[in-house]
Design a protein around this motif. Structure first.
Motif, short mmCIF file in Angstrom:
data_model
loop_
_atom_site.label_atom_id
_atom_site.label_comp_id
_atom_site.label_asym_id
_atom_site.label_seq_id
_atom_site.Cartn_x
_atom_site.Cartn_y
_atom_site.Cartn_z
N LYS A 273 0.83 -1.20 0.00
CA LYS A 273 0.00 0.00 0.00
C LYS A 273 0.87 1.26 0.00
N GLY A 274 2.07 1.15 0.60
CA GLY A 274 2.98 2.28 0.62
C GLY A 274 3.41 2.70 -0.77
N GLN A 275 3.53 1.73 -1.68
CA GLN A 275 3.88 2.07 -3.06
C GLN A 275 2.78 2.90 -3.71
N LEU A 276 1.52 2.58 -3.37
CA LEU A 276 0.40 3.37 -3.91
C LEU A 276 0.41 4.77 -3.30
N ASP B 90 1.10 10.89 -8.81
CA ASP B 90 -0.07 11.27 -9.61
C ASP B 90 -1.11 11.91 -8.69
N PHE B 91 -1.30 13.21 -8.87
CA PHE B 91 -2.29 13.93 -8.05
C PHE B 91 -3.44 14.46 -8.90
N GLN C 297 -10.84 13.81 -8.16
CA GLN C 297 -11.92 13.24 -7.36
C GLN C 297 -11.83 11.71 -7.32
N ALA C 298 -11.47 11.11 -8.47
CA ALA C 298 -11.31 9.66 -8.52
C ALA C 298 -10.16 9.21 -7.62
N LEU C 299 -9.04 9.95 -7.64
CA LEU C 299 -7.90 9.62 -6.78
C LEU C 299 -8.24 9.79 -5.30
N LEU D 40 -3.49 15.64 -2.22
CA LEU D 40 -4.68 15.46 -3.05
C LEU D 40 -5.70 16.56 -2.78
N ASN D 41 -5.83 16.96 -1.52
CA ASN D 41 -6.74 18.07 -1.19
C ASN D 41 -6.26 19.37 -1.84
N ASP D 42 -4.93 19.59 -1.82
CA ASP D 42 -4.37 20.77 -2.50
C ASP D 42 -4.67 20.73 -3.98
N SER D 43 -4.50 19.54 -4.57
CA SER D 43 -4.76 19.39 -6.00
C SER D 43 -6.23 19.59 -6.31
N TYR D 44 -7.10 19.08 -5.42
CA TYR D 44 -8.56 19.25 -5.64
C TYR D 44 -8.93 20.72 -5.60
#
Length: 356
Positions: free
Chosen positions: A106-109, A114-115, A123-125, A189-193
């Motif tokens: 899971k750490g690799q994910l 990719d953000f 949103q999918a990420l 991801l929140n920053d990207s959103y």
């Protein structure tokens, strides 16, 4: 006896289970021989009861057999306990290794760079990441249970305490690392959103401004008063739509300013978009004001044309009245003509005020 005194406890859980299976076979064989020991004791007791001349030797051999038998059973019980303890430790090692392996997978994910490239992909990420976080929340109970198991095993198997502690620390280190990775990725991801939400609003508003500019510029100037009035009404409707978008412009500006205040990694791009958006809004309002002035000028012109035409028509009618050669042939007719001329002069005064 060589089986029960063996110090081999296995290198892993599978090996321990093989040793346990062999030991179970030995225990089955041991249980089968217990009847043979009982028979020896019964026969010895019979010989002693019959006062056999070798009674002392018989008793000595009987005691020797029983002592060896009890010693063998005791060693078997110890061997069973050791194998059970080894299985517990190796099962703990396996569970820890499997948990660490899952954590690293899971750490690799979590380490992905990719953000998202747009709002939909972000949103999918985010949904995918929230699923991973739920998995982590479920795993936390297992990690706590394994740590508690490590504490118990260190107490019950002090000889393996240092190795168990190493495993425990390895598990905790991996667990803390993936929790940190998860928190960092969620923040990114929140920053990207927030960025993609702002950029989507920016695209929507600039596209709307382009459409509105085209709409405002689409109408030709009118050729009559009714057309000029219709143009002004329609133009005012455009202003109503522009005013209705003020909240959207304000919201987009606030979102962009919040990104800048937070030191967002795309601050330069956000600043550029805010400048463009402000410029587009101002240009739209200026265009609307320019067209409003043009439409009002058009209205004034069409009103002038209408009034001019009305005056021309009136003068044409009055000219025929003035060119009339009839001066009356009696007092009454002359008075009537004078009355008409007075009415004309009043009408002329009224028209003069309109013309001047």
């Amino acid at each position: 006896e060589a089986i029960v005194t063996s110090e081999e406890l296995g290198q892993d859980l599978e090996h321990v289970e093989v040793l346990q299976k062999k030991f179970e076979e030995f225990q089955t064989d041991l249980a089968a021989h217990e009847e043979r020991v009982n028979e020896v004791n019964q026969f010895a007791g019979k010989l002693i009861q019959e006062q056999h001349p070798e009674e002392e030797l018989i008793k000595s051999k009987q005691d020797e057999v029983n002592a060896s038998w009890q010693r063998l059973k005791g060693l078997a019980l110890q061997r069973q306990g050791k194998l059970f303890g080894a299985a517990e430790v190796q099962r703990f090692n396996r569970d820890v290794d499997e948990t660490i392996s899952w954590i690293k997978e899971k750490g690799q994910l979590m380490a992905s760079d990719d953000f998202g490239r747009d709002l939909a992909s972000v949103q999918a990420l985010l949904r995918k990441h929230e699923g991973l976080e739920r998995d982590l929340a479920a795993l936390e109970d297992k990690v706590k249970a394994l740590c508690a198991e490590a504490d118990r095993l260190q107490q019950s198997h002090p000889i393996n305490a240092s190795q168990i502690q190493v495993k425990r620390e390895e598990l905790i280190a991996n667990w803390e690392q993936i929790r940190t990775l998860a928190a960092e990725r969620h923040a990114r991801l929140n920053d990207s959103y927030r960025l993609q939400r702002f950029l989507a609003d920016f695209r929507d508003l600039t596209s709307w401004v382009t459409e509105m500019k085209a709409l405002i510029n689409a109408d030709e100037l009118a050729n009559d008063v009714a057309g000029a009035e219709a143009l002004l009404d329609r133009h005012q409707e455009h202003k109503g739509e522009i005013d209705a978008h003020e909240d959207s412009f304000k919201s987009a500006d606030e979102s962009g300013q919040a990104l800048l205040a937070a030191g967002h990694y795309a601050s330069d791009e956000v600043k550029e978009k805010l400048t463009i958006l402000s410029g587009e809004r101002s240009a739209l309002l200026e265009l609307w004001e320019l067209r409003r002035q043009q439409y009002e000028q058009c209205m004034d012109l069409q009103l002038f044309y209408r009034d001019t035409e009305q005056v021309d028509n009136w003068m044409s009618k009055q000219e025929a009245f003035l060119l009339n050669e009839d001066l009356g042939d009696s007092l009454d007719s002359v008075e009537a003509l004078l009355k008409k001329h007075e009415d004309f002069e009043k009408s002329l005064s009224a028209q003069e005020e309109k013309i001047t």
